[in-house]
Design a protein around this motif. Structure first.
Motif, PDB file in Angstrom:
ATOM      1  N   LEU A 163       3.304 -12.126   1.664  1.00  0.00           N
ATOM      2  CA  LEU A 163       3.165 -11.367   0.201  1.00  0.00           C
ATOM      3  C   LEU A 163       2.683  -9.675   0.549  1.00  0.00           C
ATOM      4  CD1 LEU A 163       0.986 -13.866  -1.511  1.00  0.00           C
ATOM      5  CD2 LEU A 163       3.662 -13.625  -1.431  1.00  0.00           C
ATOM      6  N   LEU A 164       3.115  -8.961  -0.255  1.00  0.00           N
ATOM      7  CA  LEU A 164       2.558  -7.526  -0.480  1.00  0.00           C
ATOM      8  C   LEU A 164       2.083  -7.583  -2.081  1.00  0.00           C
ATOM      9  CD1 LEU A 164       1.952  -4.731  -0.067  1.00  0.00           C
ATOM     10  CD2 LEU A 164       4.423  -4.346  -0.850  1.00  0.00           C
ATOM     11  N   LEU A 165       0.601  -7.352  -1.963  1.00  0.00           N
ATOM     12  CA  LEU A 165      -0.010  -7.178  -3.313  1.00  0.00           C
ATOM     13  C   LEU A 165      -0.222  -5.754  -3.597  1.00  0.00           C
ATOM     14  CD1 LEU A 165      -3.022  -9.976  -3.304  1.00  0.00           C
ATOM     15  CD2 LEU A 165      -0.366 -10.123  -3.580  1.00  0.00           C
ATOM     16  N   ARG A 166       0.426  -5.131  -4.793  1.00  0.00           N
ATOM     17  CA  ARG A 166       0.473  -3.684  -4.790  1.00  0.00           C
ATOM     18  C   ARG A 166       0.228  -3.467  -6.362  1.00  0.00           C
ATOM     19  NH1 ARG A 166       4.654  -2.962  -8.278  1.00  0.00           N
ATOM     20  NH2 ARG A 166       6.785  -3.766  -7.946  1.00  0.00           N
ATOM     21  N   GLN A 167      -0.045  -2.252  -6.653  1.00  0.00           N
ATOM     22  CA  GLN A 167      -0.217  -1.877  -7.990  1.00  0.00           C
ATOM     23  C   GLN A 167       0.958  -2.080  -9.008  1.00  0.00           C
ATOM     24  OE1 GLN A 167      -1.474   2.459  -8.698  1.00  0.00           O
ATOM     25  NE2 GLN A 167      -2.839   1.660 -10.356  1.00  0.00           N
ATOM     26  N   LEU A 168       0.603  -2.486 -10.189  1.00  0.00           N
ATOM     27  CA  LEU A 168       1.716  -2.558 -11.176  1.00  0.00           C
ATOM     28  C   LEU A 168       2.277  -1.462 -11.722  1.00  0.00           C
ATOM     29  CD1 LEU A 168       0.136  -5.613 -12.976  1.00  0.00           C
ATOM     30  CD2 LEU A 168       2.254  -5.729 -11.789  1.00  0.00           C
ATOM     31  N   TRP A 215      -3.410  -7.013  -9.257  1.00  0.00           N
ATOM     32  CA  TRP A 215      -2.309  -6.647  -8.368  1.00  0.00           C
ATOM     33  C   TRP A 215      -0.965  -7.470  -8.753  1.00  0.00           C
ATOM     34  CZ3 TRP A 215      -7.351  -7.484  -6.473  1.00  0.00           C
ATOM     35  CH2 TRP A 215      -7.754  -6.664  -5.568  1.00  0.00           C
ATOM     36  N   GLY A 216       0.044  -6.685  -8.454  1.00  0.00           N
ATOM     37  CA  GLY A 216       1.469  -7.366  -8.439  1.00  0.00           C
ATOM     38  C   GLY A 216       1.743  -7.932  -7.296  1.00  0.00           C
ATOM     39  N   ILE A 217       2.275  -9.235  -7.418  1.00  0.00           N
ATOM     40  CA  ILE A 217       2.679  -9.979  -6.336  1.00  0.00           C
ATOM     41  C   ILE A 217       3.930  -9.923  -6.012  1.00  0.00           C
ATOM     42  CG2 ILE A 217       2.399 -12.307  -5.235  1.00  0.00           C
ATOM     43  CD1 ILE A 217       0.128 -13.189  -7.395  1.00  0.00           C
ATOM     44  N   THR A 218       4.263  -9.522  -4.683  1.00  0.00           N
ATOM     45  CA  THR A 218       5.646  -9.230  -4.301  1.00  0.00           C
ATOM     46  C   THR A 218       5.926 -10.078  -2.981  1.00  0.00           C
ATOM     47  OG1 THR A 218       5.535  -7.299  -3.083  1.00  0.00           O
ATOM     48  CG2 THR A 218       6.166  -7.282  -5.547  1.00  0.00           C
ATOM     49  N   LEU A 219       6.952 -10.742  -2.914  1.00  0.00           N
ATOM     50  CA  LEU A 219       7.128 -11.359  -1.533  1.00  0.00           C
ATOM     51  C   LEU A 219       7.537 -10.030  -0.601  1.00  0.00           C
ATOM     52  CD1 LEU A 219       9.393 -14.486  -2.460  1.00  0.00           C
ATOM     53  CD2 LEU A 219       7.354 -14.423  -1.387  1.00  0.00           C
ATOM     54  N   LYS A 220       7.403 -10.017   0.634  1.00  0.00           N
ATOM     55  CA  LYS A 220       7.581  -9.126   1.497  1.00  0.00           C
ATOM     56  C   LYS A 220       9.138  -8.737   1.761  1.00  0.00           C
ATOM     57  CE  LYS A 220       3.272  -8.841   4.288  1.00  0.00           C
ATOM     58  NZ  LYS A 220       2.798  -9.345   5.775  1.00  0.00           N
ATOM     59  N   SER A 221       9.708  -9.920   1.620  1.00  0.00           N
ATOM     60  CA  SER A 221      11.128  -9.777   1.650  1.00  0.00           C
ATOM     61  C   SER A 221      12.096  -9.012   0.303  1.00  0.00           C
ATOM     62  CB  SER A 221      12.021 -11.065   1.807  1.00  0.00           C
ATOM     63  OG  SER A 221      11.596 -11.948   1.043  1.00  0.00           O
ATOM     64  N   GLU A 222      11.334  -9.035  -0.646  1.00  0.00           N
ATOM     65  CA  GLU A 222      11.949  -8.580  -1.946  1.00  0.00           C
ATOM     66  C   GLU A 222      11.101  -7.648  -2.577  1.00  0.00           C
ATOM     67  OE1 GLU A 222      12.749 -11.615  -4.830  1.00  0.00           O
ATOM     68  OE2 GLU A 222      12.943 -12.635  -3.242  1.00  0.00           O
ATOM     69  N   ASN A 223      11.073  -6.700  -3.584  1.00  0.00           N
ATOM     70  CA  ASN A 223      10.153  -5.936  -4.322  1.00  0.00           C
ATOM     71  C   ASN A 223      10.158  -6.400  -5.774  1.00  0.00           C
ATOM     72  OD1 ASN A 223       8.312  -3.995  -4.443  1.00  0.00           O
ATOM     73  ND2 ASN A 223      10.005  -2.357  -5.444  1.00  0.00           N
ATOM     74  N   GLU A 238      -2.587 -18.191  -1.369  1.00  0.00           N
ATOM     75  CA  GLU A 238      -2.313 -17.002  -0.114  1.00  0.00           C
ATOM     76  C   GLU A 238      -3.054 -15.698  -0.865  1.00  0.00           C
ATOM     77  OE1 GLU A 238       1.275 -17.192   2.144  1.00  0.00           O
ATOM     78  OE2 GLU A 238       1.129 -14.962   2.438  1.00  0.00           O
ATOM     79  N   ALA A 239      -2.444 -15.564  -2.121  1.00  0.00           N
ATOM     80  CA  ALA A 239      -3.001 -14.214  -3.045  1.00  0.00           C
ATOM     81  C   ALA A 239      -4.027 -14.127  -3.398  1.00  0.00           C
ATOM     82  CB  ALA A 239      -1.958 -13.935  -4.219  1.00  0.00           C
ATOM     83  N   VAL A 240      -4.784 -15.468  -3.854  1.00  0.00           N
ATOM     84  CA  VAL A 240      -6.350 -15.287  -4.203  1.00  0.00           C
ATOM     85  C   VAL A 240      -7.006 -15.194  -3.149  1.00  0.00           C
ATOM     86  CG1 VAL A 240      -8.026 -16.842  -5.666  1.00  0.00           C
ATOM     87  CG2 VAL A 240      -5.680 -16.414  -6.623  1.00  0.00           C
ATOM     88  N   ASN A 241      -6.973 -16.000  -2.018  1.00  0.00           N
ATOM     89  CA  ASN A 241      -7.543 -15.891  -0.863  1.00  0.00           C
ATOM     90  C   ASN A 241      -7.702 -14.531  -0.677  1.00  0.00           C
ATOM     91  OD1 ASN A 241      -8.936 -17.558   0.657  1.00  0.00           O
ATOM     92  ND2 ASN A 241      -6.985 -18.904   1.018  1.00  0.00           N
TER      93      ASN A 241
END
Ligand SMILES: CC(C)(COP(=O)(O)OP(=O)(O)OC[C@H]1O[C@@H](n2cnc3c(N)ncnc32)[C@H](O)[C@@H]1OP(=O)(O)O)[C@@H](O)C(=O)NCCC(=O)NCCS
Length: 181
Positions: free
Chosen positions: A11-16, A67-75, A111-114
């Protein structure tokens, strides 16, 4: 102020951003997502845009972070997670999250909350992270237990949501050095 992006295995957690509204609307419009949430299912995309803008401005005021949760493979944003009710004087905050049902039960929110719990302890100087959940929300209960949170008790008629008083189960995890307390 640079928003902290977090990377995990998948995952990539990024700004919304406002243009994530359609992605959020695609799941905030589903009753299975809002069943245990203090929000009714959205009926238009503008509600998702307003929610994003309120999270962004809370971050700008340093009152919370989402955070916005995105899969690394898609935005595409498939869910969000973050901290609110941040009491800096007590070094504590509350965690919240939700995920698009297409991605449930694949370990994504664990995975994200950890990752954000680690960030909260290490970078935000939190000592205690809490979660208030509907006692019937089995998915949340399992998720919080899995990431090491302890159930501390049942708070009766804790919130007034969707026209009625509801109980809440309180979960919390402490900064490592304080966990024996
Ligand atoms: C709660 C939620 C975020 C869980 O996300 P998820 O990515 O599916 O969770 P994970 O896959 O990381 O699962 C974590 C643990 O919970 C378990 N779990 C997940 N969903 C479950 C369900 N419906 N019933 C029982 N257990 C469940 C998993 O099996 C896993 O435990 P295990 O590894 O011991 O098997 C998701 O169900 C959701 O978005 N729900 C709606 C929104 C919501 O209720 N938000 C919280 C408000 S407090």
């Amino acid at each position: 102020m640079t928003f902290p992006e977090l990377h995990t295995d998948r995952l990539l957690l990024r700004q919304l951003r406002a243009d994530d509204a359609e992605d959020l609307f695609s799941y905030f419009s589903l009753d299975q997502v809002t069943e245990f949430y203090d929000l009714d299912s959205f009926t238009n995309c503008e509600q998702a845009r307003e929610l994003i803008l309120s999270w962004v401005s809370r971050y700008e005021r340093q009152e919370g972070i989402r955070w916005g949760i995105t899969l690394k493979s898609e935005n595409r944003v498939i869910g969000t997670c973050g901290f609110h009710n941040w009491f800096k004087e007590h070094f504590k905050a509350e965690v919240g999250y939700e995920l698009h049902p297409d991605y449930w039960r694949q370990g994504i929110m664990s995975e994200a909350v950890n990752a954000i719990v680690g960030y909260g302890f290490e970078q935000l100087e939190l000592n205690r992270i809490e979660a208030f959940i509907d006692p019937a929300n089995e998915a949340s209960r399992r998720l919080l237990t899995k990431i090491g949170m302890q159930e501390e008790g049942l708070l009766r008629a804790c919130f007034f949501e969707k026209g009625k008083f509801v109980d809440a189960s309180l979960f919390a995890i402490l900064q490592k050095g304080n966990r024996d307390k």
